[in-house]
Design a protein around this motif. Sequence first.
Motif, PDB file in Angstrom:
ATOM      1  N   ALA A   8      53.487 -37.182 -32.728  1.00  0.00           N
ATOM      2  CA  ALA A   8      52.612 -36.957 -33.871  1.00  0.00           C
ATOM      3  C   ALA A   8      52.505 -38.259 -34.668  1.00  0.00           C
ATOM      4  N   SER A   9      51.807 -38.203 -35.792  1.00  0.00           N
ATOM      5  CA  SER A   9      51.533 -39.429 -36.536  1.00  0.00           C
ATOM      6  C   SER A   9      52.781 -40.112 -37.066  1.00  0.00           C
ATOM      7  N   SER A  10      53.809 -39.334 -37.447  1.00  0.00           N
ATOM      8  CA  SER A  10      55.008 -39.958 -38.006  1.00  0.00           C
ATOM      9  C   SER A  10      56.294 -39.556 -37.310  1.00  0.00           C
ATOM     10  N   VAL A  11      56.226 -38.611 -36.372  1.00  0.00           N
ATOM     11  CA  VAL A  11      57.436 -38.162 -35.690  1.00  0.00           C
ATOM     12  C   VAL A  11      57.227 -38.062 -34.184  1.00  0.00           C
ATOM     13  N   VAL A  12      58.359 -38.111 -33.477  1.00  0.00           N
ATOM     14  CA  VAL A  12      58.386 -37.917 -32.026  1.00  0.00           C
ATOM     15  C   VAL A  12      59.286 -36.722 -31.744  1.00  0.00           C
ATOM     16  N   GLY A  13      58.846 -35.821 -30.883  1.00  0.00           N
ATOM     17  CA  GLY A  13      59.683 -34.720 -30.456  1.00  0.00           C
ATOM     18  C   GLY A  13      60.373 -35.071 -29.158  1.00  0.00           C
ATOM     19  N   LEU A  14      61.685 -34.831 -29.070  1.00  0.00           N
ATOM     20  CA  LEU A  14      62.453 -35.181 -27.886  1.00  0.00           C
ATOM     21  C   LEU A  14      63.378 -34.036 -27.497  1.00  0.00           C
ATOM     22  N   SER A  15      63.705 -33.961 -26.212  1.00  0.00           N
ATOM     23  CA  SER A  15      64.697 -32.999 -25.737  1.00  0.00           C
ATOM     24  C   SER A  15      65.727 -33.719 -24.891  1.00  0.00           C
ATOM     25  N   GLY A  16      66.919 -33.117 -24.761  1.00  0.00           N
ATOM     26  CA  GLY A  16      68.019 -33.749 -24.045  1.00  0.00           C
ATOM     27  C   GLY A  16      67.681 -34.066 -22.601  1.00  0.00           C
ATOM     28  N   PHE A  17      68.231 -35.178 -22.121  1.00  0.00           N
ATOM     29  CA  PHE A  17      67.938 -35.623 -20.757  1.00  0.00           C
ATOM     30  C   PHE A  17      69.198 -36.005 -19.989  1.00  0.00           C
ATOM     31  N   ALA A  18      70.003 -36.914 -20.541  1.00  0.00           N
ATOM     32  CA  ALA A  18      71.193 -37.375 -19.820  1.00  0.00           C
ATOM     33  C   ALA A  18      72.242 -37.884 -20.811  1.00  0.00           C
ATOM     34  N   PRO A  19      73.520 -37.680 -20.485  1.00  0.00           N
ATOM     35  CA  PRO A  19      74.056 -37.128 -19.236  1.00  0.00           C
ATOM     36  C   PRO A  19      73.958 -35.616 -19.093  1.00  0.00           C
ATOM     37  N   GLN A  20      73.502 -34.900 -20.152  1.00  0.00           N
ATOM     38  CA  GLN A  20      73.366 -33.444 -20.071  1.00  0.00           C
ATOM     39  C   GLN A  20      72.019 -33.012 -20.634  1.00  0.00           C
ATOM     40  N   PRO A  21      71.514 -31.838 -20.249  1.00  0.00           N
ATOM     41  CA  PRO A  21      70.255 -31.340 -20.813  1.00  0.00           C
ATOM     42  C   PRO A  21      70.343 -31.065 -22.314  1.00  0.00           C
ATOM     43  N   ASP A  22      71.562 -30.911 -22.844  1.00  0.00           N
ATOM     44  CA  ASP A  22      71.722 -30.696 -24.272  1.00  0.00           C
ATOM     45  C   ASP A  22      72.371 -31.896 -24.965  1.00  0.00           C
ATOM     46  N   THR A  23      72.188 -33.078 -24.405  1.00  0.00           N
ATOM     47  CA  THR A  23      72.620 -34.297 -25.070  1.00  0.00           C
ATOM     48  C   THR A  23      71.728 -34.515 -26.288  1.00  0.00           C
ATOM     49  N   THR A  24      72.313 -34.493 -27.488  1.00  0.00           N
ATOM     50  CA  THR A  24      71.527 -34.572 -28.715  1.00  0.00           C
ATOM     51  C   THR A  24      72.316 -35.224 -29.846  1.00  0.00           C
ATOM     52  N   PRO A  25      71.604 -35.791 -30.827  1.00  0.00           N
ATOM     53  CA  PRO A  25      72.281 -36.286 -32.020  1.00  0.00           C
ATOM     54  C   PRO A  25      72.884 -35.145 -32.821  1.00  0.00           C
ATOM     55  N   CYS A  26      73.802 -35.504 -33.716  1.00  0.00           N
ATOM     56  CA  CYS A  26      74.532 -34.529 -34.533  1.00  0.00           C
ATOM     57  C   CYS A  26      74.606 -35.023 -35.976  1.00  0.00           C
ATOM     58  N   PRO A  27      75.277 -34.264 -36.870  1.00  0.00           N
ATOM     59  CA  PRO A  27      75.480 -34.763 -38.226  1.00  0.00           C
ATOM     60  C   PRO A  27      76.055 -36.178 -38.225  1.00  0.00           C
ATOM     61  N   TYR A  28      75.579 -36.996 -39.122  1.00  0.00           N
ATOM     62  CA  TYR A  28      75.972 -38.397 -39.323  1.00  0.00           C
ATOM     63  C   TYR A  28      75.388 -39.333 -38.267  1.00  0.00           C
ATOM     64  N   ASP A  29      74.583 -38.794 -37.329  1.00  0.00           N
ATOM     65  CA  ASP A  29      73.801 -39.665 -36.441  1.00  0.00           C
ATOM     66  C   ASP A  29      72.472 -40.040 -37.077  1.00  0.00           C
ATOM     67  N   SER A  30      72.140 -39.461 -38.240  1.00  0.00           N
ATOM     68  CA  SER A  30      70.868 -39.762 -38.900  1.00  0.00           C
ATOM     69  C   SER A  30      70.662 -41.271 -39.003  1.00  0.00           C
ATOM     70  N   GLY A  31      69.454 -41.722 -38.617  1.00  0.00           N
ATOM     71  CA  GLY A  31      69.141 -43.140 -38.650  1.00  0.00           C
ATOM     72  C   GLY A  31      69.474 -43.887 -37.381  1.00  0.00           C
ATOM     73  N   GLY A  32      70.170 -43.218 -36.450  1.00  0.00           N
ATOM     74  CA  GLY A  32      70.487 -43.872 -35.185  1.00  0.00           C
ATOM     75  C   GLY A  32      69.217 -44.259 -34.431  1.00  0.00           C
TER      76      GLY A  32
END
Length: 252
Positions: free
Chosen positions: A180-204
């Motif tokens: 979208a104009s200001s955001v990107v939607g992403l889903s987990g890929f590797a090493p697991q399908p649920d690899t995702t950021p968590c609290p305190y990863d903001s800004g990574g």
Amino acid sequence: MRRLITFLSLVLGVVLGVPGSASAIANGEPVPDGRYRFSVKLTMTGIPTATGGRRNSACSGALVAAEWVITAGHCFRDANGVRVEYPVADLTTATVGRTDLAGTGGHEVEVVAVRQSPTADVALARLATPVRDVRPIRLGKRAPEPGDVLRVTGYGSTTSVNPAPVTRLRTGQMVVVSVASSVVGLSGFAPQPDTTPCPYDSGGPFFTESKRARPALVALVSGGPSCPHTGVESAARTDNIADWIRAAIRAG
């Protein structure tokens, strides 16, 4: 949801005397020493609260110039939750170029100023002294496309439930599912399908990798469901505000 979980866990940590979380990407993997040295840990100590108290927090980010770290705009909010252009904590420290936070490499530098993007959940944090021996991440100009695989690094938590601190930078890959104009939607890929950021990863940083070019910054961790998850992560685009980033750095 993640911001609420982060806030509640930090308040509990202050009440119980438990240190703030310093762990990282859920179902990711540890980063080898010396890799992705542009990654930054932001530690905020003594943030004012709406009730007149103080809390501690943390975010992730990336070095984009010798004196500047890029991170999520919501990492700098006043007691009313409004994004601001100044360090809100009694002390905000950027740890740069230190893969293992228990080690002594890299630099610890105070953040002295903030610049907020007018269009995205993106902020620039100015360092008290420049970091000359860590190569900043390159600003990407190309818009991400669905199917692109991006790497993310962070010093956040490995779970939204009772975040447990670790001291090493972690990483994982996610695939772009929407733009979208200001955001990107992403889903987990590797090493697991649920690899995702968590609290305190903001800004990574989310960035592209290529054998022919240095990593290029595309977006920043902004928000998402409780982690780990297989849903859609929302990242703040940086490719389409690269001119603003450069102008803000030049203006100082």
